[in-house]
Structure formats: structure tokens, C-alpha cells
Write a protein that holds these residues in place. Structure first.
Motif, PDB file in Angstrom:
ATOM      1  N   GLN A  63     -21.445 120.043  -2.740  1.00 22.33           N
ATOM      2  CA  GLN A  63     -20.157 119.371  -2.576  1.00 22.33           C
ATOM      3  C   GLN A  63     -20.016 118.682  -1.221  1.00 22.33           C
ATOM      4  N   THR A  64     -20.896 118.997  -0.294  1.00 16.48           N
ATOM      5  CA  THR A  64     -20.780 118.468   1.065  1.00 16.48           C
ATOM      6  C   THR A  64     -22.131 117.919   1.526  1.00 16.48           C
ATOM      7  N   ILE A  65     -22.069 116.840   2.290  1.00 14.76           N
ATOM      8  CA  ILE A  65     -23.280 116.249   2.858  1.00 14.76           C
ATOM      9  C   ILE A  65     -23.219 116.373   4.382  1.00 14.76           C
ATOM     10  N   LEU A  66     -24.284 116.911   4.918  1.00 12.65           N
ATOM     11  CA  LEU A  66     -24.424 117.062   6.363  1.00 12.65           C
ATOM     12  C   LEU A  66     -25.324 115.926   6.851  1.00 12.65           C
ATOM     13  N   TYR A  67     -25.009 115.328   7.993  1.00 13.91           N
ATOM     14  CA  TYR A  67     -25.851 114.250   8.500  1.00 13.91           C
ATOM     15  C   TYR A  67     -25.619 114.083   9.996  1.00 13.91           C
ATOM     16  N   SER A  68     -26.457 113.266  10.616  1.00 12.22           N
ATOM     17  CA  SER A  68     -26.298 112.950  12.028  1.00 12.22           C
ATOM     18  C   SER A  68     -25.980 111.471  12.177  1.00 12.22           C
ATOM     19  N   MET A  69     -25.217 111.122  13.224  1.00 16.76           N
ATOM     20  CA  MET A  69     -24.863 109.726  13.466  1.00 16.76           C
ATOM     21  C   MET A  69     -24.895 109.451  14.962  1.00 16.76           C
ATOM     22  N   ALA A  70     -25.502 108.328  15.339  1.00 24.23           N
ATOM     23  CA  ALA A  70     -25.592 107.928  16.738  1.00 24.23           C
ATOM     24  C   ALA A  70     -24.464 106.959  17.053  1.00 24.23           C
ATOM     25  N   VAL A  71     -23.650 107.326  18.028  1.00 28.00           N
ATOM     26  CA  VAL A  71     -22.527 106.484  18.433  1.00 28.00           C
ATOM     27  C   VAL A  71     -22.564 106.335  19.949  1.00 28.00           C
ATOM     28  N   ALA A  72     -22.699 105.113  20.420  1.00 29.07           N
ATOM     29  CA  ALA A  72     -22.684 104.812  21.864  1.00 29.07           C
ATOM     30  C   ALA A  72     -23.687 105.683  22.624  1.00 29.07           C
ATOM     31  N   GLY A  73     -24.857 105.840  22.074  1.00 34.06           N
ATOM     32  CA  GLY A  73     -25.918 106.561  22.766  1.00 34.06           C
ATOM     33  C   GLY A  73     -25.870 108.064  22.634  1.00 34.06           C
ATOM     34  N   ASN A  74     -24.921 108.577  21.888  1.00 31.59           N
ATOM     35  CA  ASN A  74     -24.830 110.024  21.693  1.00 31.59           C
ATOM     36  C   ASN A  74     -24.935 110.336  20.201  1.00 31.59           C
ATOM     37  N   THR A  75     -25.758 111.304  19.849  1.00 30.15           N
ATOM     38  CA  THR A  75     -25.956 111.640  18.439  1.00 30.15           C
ATOM     39  C   THR A  75     -25.361 113.010  18.148  1.00 30.15           C
ATOM     40  N   ASP A  76     -24.508 113.065  17.142  1.00 36.63           N
ATOM     41  CA  ASP A  76     -23.874 114.326  16.769  1.00 36.63           C
ATOM     42  C   ASP A  76     -23.998 114.561  15.266  1.00 36.63           C
ATOM     43  N   ILE A  77     -23.662 115.777  14.870  1.00 38.62           N
ATOM     44  CA  ILE A  77     -23.758 116.184  13.465  1.00 38.62           C
ATOM     45  C   ILE A  77     -22.374 116.117  12.834  1.00 38.62           C
ATOM     46  N   TYR A  78     -22.326 115.574  11.634  1.00 41.09           N
ATOM     47  CA  TYR A  78     -21.078 115.407  10.888  1.00 41.09           C
ATOM     48  C   TYR A  78     -21.263 115.991   9.495  1.00 41.09           C
ATOM     49  N   LYS A  79     -20.146 116.195   8.816  1.00 44.71           N
ATOM     50  CA  LYS A  79     -20.195 116.521   7.398  1.00 44.71           C
ATOM     51  C   LYS A  79     -19.097 115.741   6.684  1.00 44.71           C
ATOM     52  N   VAL A  80     -19.354 115.445   5.402  1.00 43.32           N
ATOM     53  CA  VAL A  80     -18.412 114.661   4.620  1.00 43.32           C
ATOM     54  C   VAL A  80     -18.497 115.121   3.167  1.00 43.32           C
ATOM     55  N   PRO A  81     -17.379 115.149   2.431  1.00 40.54           N
ATOM     56  CA  PRO A  81     -17.464 115.504   1.000  1.00 40.54           C
ATOM     57  C   PRO A  81     -18.354 114.514   0.254  1.00 40.54           C
ATOM     58  N   VAL A  82     -19.061 115.005  -0.735  1.00 44.32           N
ATOM     59  CA  VAL A  82     -19.965 114.134  -1.496  1.00 44.32           C
ATOM     60  C   VAL A  82     -19.190 113.050  -2.231  1.00 44.32           C
ATOM     61  N   THR A  83     -17.902 113.288  -2.479  1.00 44.24           N
ATOM     62  CA  THR A  83     -17.068 112.296  -3.150  1.00 44.24           C
ATOM     63  C   THR A  83     -16.520 111.264  -2.175  1.00 44.24           C
ATOM     64  N   GLY A  84     -16.819 111.393  -0.875  1.00 35.24           N
ATOM     65  CA  GLY A  84     -16.324 110.473   0.127  1.00 35.24           C
ATOM     66  C   GLY A  84     -15.145 111.047   0.889  1.00 35.24           C
ATOM     67  N   GLY A  85     -14.653 110.295   1.843  1.00 38.21           N
ATOM     68  CA  GLY A  85     -13.541 110.775   2.659  1.00 38.21           C
ATOM     69  C   GLY A  85     -13.851 110.625   4.125  1.00 38.21           C
ATOM     70  N   THR A  86     -13.035 111.249   4.936  1.00 41.33           N
ATOM     71  CA  THR A  86     -13.198 111.142   6.387  1.00 41.33           C
ATOM     72  C   THR A  86     -14.217 112.161   6.877  1.00 41.33           C
ATOM     73  N   PRO A  87     -15.269 111.719   7.560  1.00 38.57           N
ATOM     74  CA  PRO A  87     -16.258 112.669   8.080  1.00 38.57           C
ATOM     75  C   PRO A  87     -15.653 113.588   9.137  1.00 38.57           C
ATOM     76  N   VAL A  88     -16.177 114.780   9.216  1.00 41.65           N
ATOM     77  CA  VAL A  88     -15.764 115.754  10.225  1.00 41.65           C
ATOM     78  C   VAL A  88     -16.906 115.901  11.227  1.00 41.65           C
ATOM     79  N   ARG A  89     -16.602 115.678  12.488  1.00 43.68           N
ATOM     80  CA  ARG A  89     -17.602 115.815  13.550  1.00 43.68           C
ATOM     81  C   ARG A  89     -17.739 117.281  13.941  1.00 43.68           C
ATOM     82  N   LEU A  90     -18.991 117.799  13.919  1.00 47.25           N
ATOM     83  CA  LEU A  90     -19.210 119.225  14.166  1.00 47.25           C
ATOM     84  C   LEU A  90     -19.737 119.521  15.567  1.00 47.25           C
ATOM     85  N   THR A  91     -20.416 118.567  16.189  1.00 44.50           N
ATOM     86  CA  THR A  91     -20.933 118.784  17.545  1.00 44.50           C
ATOM     87  C   THR A  91     -20.427 117.668  18.450  1.00 44.50           C
TER      88      THR A  91
END
Length: 444
Positions: free
Chosen positions: A269-297
Motif C-alpha cells: 500500500q505504500t512506496i518508499l523512495y529517495s529524492m534529491a532536492v537542492a543537493g540533499n537526498t532524503d527518504i520519503y513515502k507515499v501511498p501507492v494510490t498517490g497523494g502527498t509524500p511524507v518526508r522521513l529523513t
């Protein structure tokens, strides 16, 4: 495809009194490790057929022999058994399936015996039965039966091998499962990387993407209906969910920032992923159906490679916040982050075991090696010793680890597996070079 119990309608089974079934020992990893040096011999004659019949997959006589070959190959690959046959062992009669000639096999120093039958039904399906006997005690240990479409005869063979493996080891099975990986072709500096899938033994290979865009880091969804992977469709690394049945795919996150290292939650039900923003990479999660990602780190540096624990309550990931890559764990809401690896060198690509007790990783200290540690970081154990082994993925039962190996100089890649004792290392056959394997769960 549905696999169903066939013995309710099997005349052969109904005519046979239910024999005593030996209770399988309940064992954990430590007990299995002690069994490695006590490999048991298993004779596997070709499955017999009461009447040779043509099917879309071949005649039943040929299929009976092929099913026995798949069962033998599965058990041999586990490293815990020494199967012999179907070639070179005594052929059996149909009546002998339920009345083994134990004296013959005892004379051959055989510990266990697998016999079975295959029968074409009027509705076009196949009934396949397999029986496991203990030759020393001259009793039946277990029996399983399946009704399948002819095209699915290999799945019945895997299910039979799974049932025997579980009965003899006390562990969960893993043969009837699939692997997603990256098929690689072309020279080292112009490598074409396509998404591909295959059965756990390398059969039924299938390319999913055409290679026009580089594909990386695939992961099967828990229900096998889709694959999560990284693609450079528009030139940037972005994560897609590929629907296997429809052949369509969707972006996980609508963002111009690079996204990578995708993983499913255990419930899909949830997808975990990493995203690089302005030179910093953090881990996020988002529902598989879409929605607003939640930043975890949110620490400075690169946080990447998240992997859920089997209960979905924790996440293991790698981070260079301490100065170089190390392994950390956190709760699934991002709280309680703590470092668990403290050895020399760097640690990468952590993956939580389906058992929940171990974490596999890549240890980088000169060479790249695959290892395991407990979830608190203790009891490190390196399992491989080659120039570059990386990206471990667990078998559904947590007993075997798959990874890919890169050859020095030419950059050729291949998929290998090793058990958690560090033994039985072997290469998995693939039609092209292979990397980034991802082992899916046992199929229902």
C-alpha cells in the motif's frame, strides 16, 4: 492460474490408505546451518502416467520426466539435498507410486524417495501428484496433488518441490516464486539495460521494457501484478509503477527532482523512495494510490536505500551523515533513527530479511562483498568473497540471498545466489548479463 488440491478427485490417492506423516522439525537458521553437512540423498524417478496422452505442452510421458527434472534441480539448488534421477534411476510403474519398492532404494543408499504421477483429464487439465517417502523407515512422509493447465506444469513441479523442502527442513518454501532483474547487453560504456522477469530457476524468461530507456532497481509488488522500478524515460531518474497485465506504467511522484531507490511496503500500500532536492537526498513515502509524500529523513547528506521490516513498523536505510555510508534503522514514521553499522569501510544497499531477524547489505572495503548482520548491527557475517558483489535480495523464506557480480575489466554482470551460511554459491542462468535482482514472494 490456480493450483488446487487434486487428491480429492484422484482415484489413485483415494485407493491409498493415508500413511503416517513424519512431523517436520521446527528449525531456525542455526539448525539449518548445522544440517548443511548432513546432505540427504533423494531418488526421483520420472513421474509415471496411467496412459500416454497428448497435451498442448507435450505428451504426459515427456512431461512426467520434465517435472521430475525440475523437482530435482530445485532441491539440488537449495544445497541441502543430493537428488539423483530421473535419468539413471529405476523407472517405476503406475501402481508403484503408492507401493514403493523400498528394498531396491535401500540398496542404493537412498534416504528419501519422490514418486508421482501425471494424468490428462477430460477437461484439458493435468492432475499431478507427488509423494515423499522415507526409505529407511519405509513410510510415506507427505503427498501433494495439483490440477493445472498444461502450460503451468512447471509451477506444479515447483509446488511439489516446495512441499518436500518444507516437510524435510521445517522451513517456508521459495521455489515457486519469481525474480525481476535488469538484463544488460552491449559494451561497458554503452550498456543497454532492460527490465526482465523470470521464474526462480531462470525459466520462463520475459523482457518487460525495450531498452530505449535505462531501467534500474526493480521490485515486484507483493501480489505480482506490478513492478516498481527506476527509469530514465525523459533523461532523468524517476520511479514508475509498471502494470504487468496491461503493459502500462505511471509515475510514482510528479516532480522534476531525481527520484530513485524504490521499495514496496509489505502490504503493497505504500512506496518508499529517495529524492534529491537542492543537493540533499532524503527518504520519503507515499501511498501507492498517490497523494502527498511524507518526508522521513532530514539530515544533511545522502539518505537512501530504504527497506521495510516484514511487519512494516521499521525501515533500514543507508546514510553518509556520519561521513561515509553506514546503515541506520528508523521507525516507519521517521522517528527513532539510529546507526547500527560500525565496521571499517562503507555499507550500502541494506535489505531486511523476510524472517525479520537479519539485514543483508553490501560491504565496501576495497572489494564489494555481500553480508548479513542482526537488526541491532551485531553478528556481522560476510557471505561472498569476489571483486564486486552487491545489491542483495532475499528469497521469500529468508534462507537464500541473491545478488549480482561484476567482472573486473570488462564490466560483465551476472546474478548469483548464496545461502545464509555462506555456502552453496551458484550462478543463476540468464540469457543476457544480469544485475539488480529482486526476489518476489511465493506465488499463491
Amino acid at each position: 492460474m490456480a493450483l488446487s488440491s487434486a487428491f480429492a478427485s484422484s482415484a489413485l490417492a483415494q485407493e491409498t490408505p493415508q500413511a503416517a506423516v513424519t512431523a517436520a522439525p521446527q528449525s531456525g537458521p542455526e539448525q539449518v546451518i548445522s544440517e548443511v553437512n548432513n546432505i540427504r540423498s533423494i531418488a526421483i524417478p520420472a513421474l509415471v502416467t496411467p496412459q500416454k496422452s497428448s497435451t498442448p505442452a507435450g505428451d504426459t510421458e515427456m512431461l512426467g520426466r520434465q517435472i521430475s527434472e525440475v523437482i530435482a534441480a530445485n532441491l539440488r539448488a537449495s544445497g541441502l539435498f543430493k537428488p539423483v534421477g530421473p535419468a539413471g534411476v529405476k523407472a517405476i510403474s503406475y501402481a508403484e507410486v503408492t507401493s514403493p519398492q523400498f528394498a531396491h532404494w535401500q540398496g542404493k543408499n537412498i534416504d528419501q524417495l519422490i514418486q508421482g504421477f501425471i494424468r490428462a483429464e477430460a477437461d484439458g487439465k493435468l492432475t499431478i501428484g507427488c509423494y515423499l517417502y522415507d526409505v529407511t523407515f519405509q513410510n510415506e512422509v507427505t503427498r501433494k496433488g495439483f490440477q493445472v493447465d498444461p502450460a503451468d506444469w512447471r509451477r506444479a513441479a515447483h509446488k511439489c518441490a516446495d512441499s518436500i523442502y518444507s516437510k524435510l527442513t521445517g522451513e517456508s518454501p521459495f521455489f515457486d516464486s519469481r525474480i525481476a532483474y535488469i538484463a544488460e547487453t552491449g559494451p561497458k560504456n554503452a550498456r543497454v539495460k532492460r527490465l526482465a522477469i523470470m521464474d526462480s530457476d531462470g525459466a520462463n524468461h520475459r523482457f518487460i521494457t525495450n531498452g530505449r530507456s535505462t531501467a534500474l532497481t526493480p521490485r515486484f509488488s507483493p501480489n505480482y501484478k506490478s513492478i516498481l522500478y527506476l527509469s530514465y524515460v525523459d533523461g532523468n531518474p524517476r520511479i514508475y509503477v509498471y502494470d504487468i497485465e496491461s503493459g502500462t506504467q505511471n509515475l510514482v511522484v510528479q516532480s522534476n527532482n531525481p527520484t530513485f531507490a524504490p521499495r514496496w511496503s509489505p502490504d503493497g500500500q505504500t512506496i518508499l523512495y529517495s529524492m534529491a532536492v537542492a543537493g540533499n537526498t532524503d527518504i520519503y513515502k507515499v501511498p501507492v494510490t498517490g497523494g502527498t509524500p511524507v518526508r522521513l529523513t532530514s539530515s544533511p547528506g545522502i539518505d537512501v536505500g530504504g527497506s521495510f521490516s516484514p511487519d512494516g513498523k521499521q525501515i533500514v536505510f543507508e546514510s553518509d551523515r556520519s561521513g561515509n555510508q553506514q546503515i541506520y534503522v528508523m521507525n516507519s514514521d521517521g522517528s527513532g533513527q539510529k546507526r547500527i553499522s560500525f565496521g571499517s569501510g562503507r555499507y550500502a544497499t541494506p535489505e531486511w530479511s523476510p524472517r525479520g531477524d537479519l539485514i543483508a547489505y553490501t560491504r565496501i572495503a576495497g572489494d564489494f562483498r555481500v553480508g548479513t548482520m542482526r537488526t541491532d548491527g551485531t553478528r556481522e557475517r560476510l557471505l561472498t568473497n569476489s571483486w564486486q558483489d552487491e545489491a542483495p535480495t532475499w528469497a521469500p523464506n529468508g534462507r537464500v540471498i541473491q545478488f549480482f557480480r561484476t567482472e573486473r575489466n570488462n564490466g560483465k554482470t551476472s546474478i548469483w545466489q548464496v545461502d545464509i551460511t555462506g555456502q552453496n554459491e551458484r550462478q543463476l542462468p540468464t540469457p543476457e548479463n544480469g544485475s539488480d535482482p529482486a526476489w518476489g514472494p511465493v506465488r499463491p
